[in-house]
Design an enzyme around this catalytic site. Structure first.
Site, PDB file in Angstrom:
ATOM      1  N   SER A   1       0.834  -1.203   0.000  1.00  0.00           N
ATOM      2  CA  SER A   1       0.000   0.000   0.000  1.00  0.00           C
ATOM      3  C   SER A   1       0.867   1.251   0.000  1.00  0.00           C
ATOM      4  CB  SER A   1      -0.862  -0.025   1.258  1.00  0.00           C
ATOM      5  OG  SER A   1      -1.467   1.225   1.479  1.00  0.00           O
TER       6      SER A   1
ATOM      7  N   LYS B   1       1.904  -3.823   6.628  1.00  0.00           N
ATOM      8  CA  LYS B   1       2.337  -3.757   5.220  1.00  0.00           C
ATOM      9  C   LYS B   1       3.859  -3.551   5.152  1.00  0.00           C
ATOM     10  CE  LYS B   1      -1.642  -4.406   3.324  1.00  0.00           C
ATOM     11  NZ  LYS B   1      -1.932  -5.703   2.707  1.00  0.00           N
TER      12      LYS B   1
ATOM     13  N   TYR C   1      -2.206  -1.549  11.033  1.00  0.00           N
ATOM     14  CA  TYR C   1      -2.458  -2.033   9.669  1.00  0.00           C
ATOM     15  C   TYR C   1      -1.307  -1.625   8.742  1.00  0.00           C
ATOM     16  CZ  TYR C   1      -3.906  -1.507   4.840  1.00  0.00           C
ATOM     17  OH  TYR C   1      -3.904  -1.513   3.469  1.00  0.00           O
TER      18      TYR C   1
HETATM   19  C1  UD1 Z   1      -6.681   3.994   3.913  1.00  0.00           C
HETATM   20  C2  UD1 Z   1      -5.248   3.595   4.098  1.00  0.00           C
HETATM   21  C3  UD1 Z   1      -4.832   2.665   2.999  1.00  0.00           C
HETATM   22  C4  UD1 Z   1      -5.730   1.485   2.967  1.00  0.00           C
HETATM   23  C5  UD1 Z   1      -7.155   1.969   2.747  1.00  0.00           C
HETATM   24  C6  UD1 Z   1      -8.109   0.802   2.737  1.00  0.00           C
HETATM   25  C7  UD1 Z   1      -3.775   5.179   5.172  1.00  0.00           C
HETATM   26  C8  UD1 Z   1      -2.988   6.438   5.006  1.00  0.00           C
HETATM   27  N1  UD1 Z   1      -4.412   4.780   4.088  1.00  0.00           N
HETATM   28  O1  UD1 Z   1      -6.727   4.845   2.788  1.00  0.00           O
HETATM   29  O2  UD1 Z   1      -3.519   2.221   3.209  1.00  0.00           O
HETATM   30  O3  UD1 Z   1      -5.334   0.614   1.961  1.00  0.00           O
HETATM   31  O4  UD1 Z   1      -7.504   2.873   3.788  1.00  0.00           O
HETATM   32  O5  UD1 Z   1      -8.676   0.531   3.952  1.00  0.00           O
HETATM   33  O6  UD1 Z   1      -3.800   4.585   6.203  1.00  0.00           O
HETATM   34  N2  UD1 Z   1     -13.043  10.489   3.596  1.00  0.00           N
HETATM   35  C9  UD1 Z   1     -14.044  11.396   3.857  1.00  0.00           C
HETATM   36  N3  UD1 Z   1     -15.216  10.911   4.336  1.00  0.00           N
HETATM   37  C10 UD1 Z   1     -15.464   9.578   4.558  1.00  0.00           C
HETATM   38  C11 UD1 Z   1     -14.408   8.655   4.277  1.00  0.00           C
HETATM   39  C12 UD1 Z   1     -13.216   9.162   3.810  1.00  0.00           C
HETATM   40  O7  UD1 Z   1     -13.881  12.597   3.669  1.00  0.00           O
HETATM   41  O8  UD1 Z   1     -16.551   9.225   5.016  1.00  0.00           O
HETATM   42  C13 UD1 Z   1     -11.759  11.002   3.046  1.00  0.00           C
HETATM   43  C14 UD1 Z   1     -10.539  10.665   3.883  1.00  0.00           C
HETATM   44  O9  UD1 Z   1     -10.306  11.672   4.818  1.00  0.00           O
HETATM   45  C15 UD1 Z   1      -9.460  10.582   2.816  1.00  0.00           C
HETATM   46  C16 UD1 Z   1     -10.196  10.093   1.570  1.00  0.00           C
HETATM   47  O10 UD1 Z   1     -11.569  10.339   1.815  1.00  0.00           O
HETATM   48  O11 UD1 Z   1      -8.975  11.870   2.530  1.00  0.00           O
HETATM   49  C17 UD1 Z   1      -9.990   8.612   1.313  1.00  0.00           C
HETATM   50  O12 UD1 Z   1     -10.270   7.904   2.502  1.00  0.00           O
HETATM   51  P1  UD1 Z   1     -10.345   6.288   2.533  1.00  0.00           P
HETATM   52  O13 UD1 Z   1     -11.221   5.805   1.435  1.00  0.00           O
HETATM   53  O14 UD1 Z   1     -10.719   5.896   3.927  1.00  0.00           O
HETATM   54  O15 UD1 Z   1      -8.882   5.810   2.187  1.00  0.00           O
HETATM   55  P2  UD1 Z   1      -7.465   6.234   2.834  1.00  0.00           P
HETATM   56  O16 UD1 Z   1      -7.619   6.694   4.226  1.00  0.00           O
HETATM   57  O17 UD1 Z   1      -6.794   7.120   1.858  1.00  0.00           O
END
Ligand code: UD1
Length: 344
Positions: free
Chosen positions: A127, A156, A152
């Protein structure tokens, strides 16, 4: 047939899409999955898409004896793609030992068994989380590995090291580590996709569940980051494109084309999108309005990260191809199909 590939976690989100692409490319697939975060009927849906039913063994990769039995029963496995792992960042903070046990022991079991059954190599699901917040963007494979933000993420990093050390010690295996950015979307057939357990933590499942009315409102976690619109930036990669990267990796490994015994590739698009840009792209691609609100930052979030995928483009001969609009439409189509099937 090009060869027999063991796919652990093959009924999961990325795993199922990869099984489809492997079978479409002429590989024979054996799936190992304990169904802890997926459904057995995914195998039927893979068969419906490809016309080929993959072998399926409901086995936990922690169970060494059962795993060994799979290698005995399905003689001639030439490579492994190892997806099976726990992946909820928040849960890993609550239950670190579960994460360390599941994610580390599964890999160790596979690495121990591989030489005994003449398995040539392993493609490992890593990842972009290993980079933490990169100092330079877009991030390349030689960027420093930063201290993990969660157990987590740490699994990795440690798994990458376990593979490196094992190969260094003289194990006759090869490895390709694929560092995924943010996989989203679903197969265009609408037959396979992401099936989150309970309330989704990731952006796209929460977004499509909000769009269909399961959730009232999508929260945008922060608009005060140092980015053009203040929301976080990620590199969203279509899951079918991502699946195809594995087929390229397997071919490279089996055809002895690797320059090093362990190779690392970023698997992303090279394009960063903010949360707000993604929401607006979803609205214009699907015509569906989203109810969303800006809330506070989520603990542990990286501000911005996107890939430099040039190495994968040049060396692996792979490139992300699907537009963000088509990808978001596929995610929406999947959510609609789930409703038709009465699943969510
Ligand atoms: C995270 C992990 C990644 C993992 C993935 C799958 C980290 C840095 N990244 O990715 O390694 O493979 O999860 O579980 O640990 N967001 C919102 N609202 C929501 C949900 C998310 O605004 O309800 C935003 C988050 O703040 C982020 C983006 O959307 O900026 C993506 O979030 P998400 O889909 O959870 O993935 P990551 O956190 O990038």
């Amino acid at each position: 047939m090009k060869g027999k590939i063991l796919v652990t976690g093959g009924t999961g989100y990325i795993g199922s899409h990869t099984v489809v692409e492997l079978q479409n490319s002429g590989y024979e697939v054996v799936i190992v999955d304990n169904l802890s975060n997926s459904r057995a009927d995914v195998v039927d849906n893979i068969e419906q898409i490809t016309g080929v039913r993959p072998a399926f063994e409901q086995v936990d990769c922690l169970d060494y004896a059962a795993l060994e039995e799979v290698f005995r029963k399905h003689e001639g496995i030439c490579a492994i793609i190892h997806f099976a792992a726990s992946k909820a960042v928040g849960e890993s903070v609550q239950k670190p030992l579960l994460y360390y046990r599941n994610n580390l022991v599964s890999l160790i079991n596979l690495l121990e068994l591989m030489p005994n059954y003449a398995v040539k190599g392993i493609v490992f699901s890593s990842s972009c989380t290993v980079y933490g917040q990169p100092d330079v963007l877009p991030v390349t494979e030689d960027a420093p590995i930063k201290k993990a933000e969660s157990p987590y993420g740490n699994t990795k990093q440690i798994n990458e090291e376990i593979i490196q050390d094992t190969v260094k010690s003289g194990s006759p295996i090869r490895a390709i580590l694929l560092r995924y950015f943010n996989p989203i979307g679903a197969h265009p057939s609408g037959l396979i996709g992401e099936l989150p357990n309970g309330v989704p933590m990731n952006l796209i499942p929460f977004l499509t569940q909000t769009a269909i009315g399961i959730r009232e409102k999508l929260s945008v976690f922060g608009d005060d980051y140092h980015t053009p619109d203040g929301s976080c930036i990620r590199d969203y990669i279509n899951v079918v494109d991502l699946a195809k990267a594995h087929v390229h990796a397997i071919a490279r490994m089996l055809e002895d084309k690797q320059d090093e015994k362990v190779e690392v590739f970023n698997i992303g698009t090279g394009r960063g999108l903010s949360v707000l840009e993604l929401i607006h792209a979803f609205e214009s691609a699907t015509g569906v309005k989203l109810n969303y609100q800006i809330t506070g930052r989520r603990a542990g979030d990286i501000e911005q990260v996107w890939a430099n995928p040039e190495k994968a483009n040049k060396v692996l001969g792979w490139k992300a191809e699907t537009s963000i609009e088509d990808t978001l439409r596929s995610a929406w189509n999947w959510q609609l199909k789930l409703r038709e099937r009465g699943i969510q």
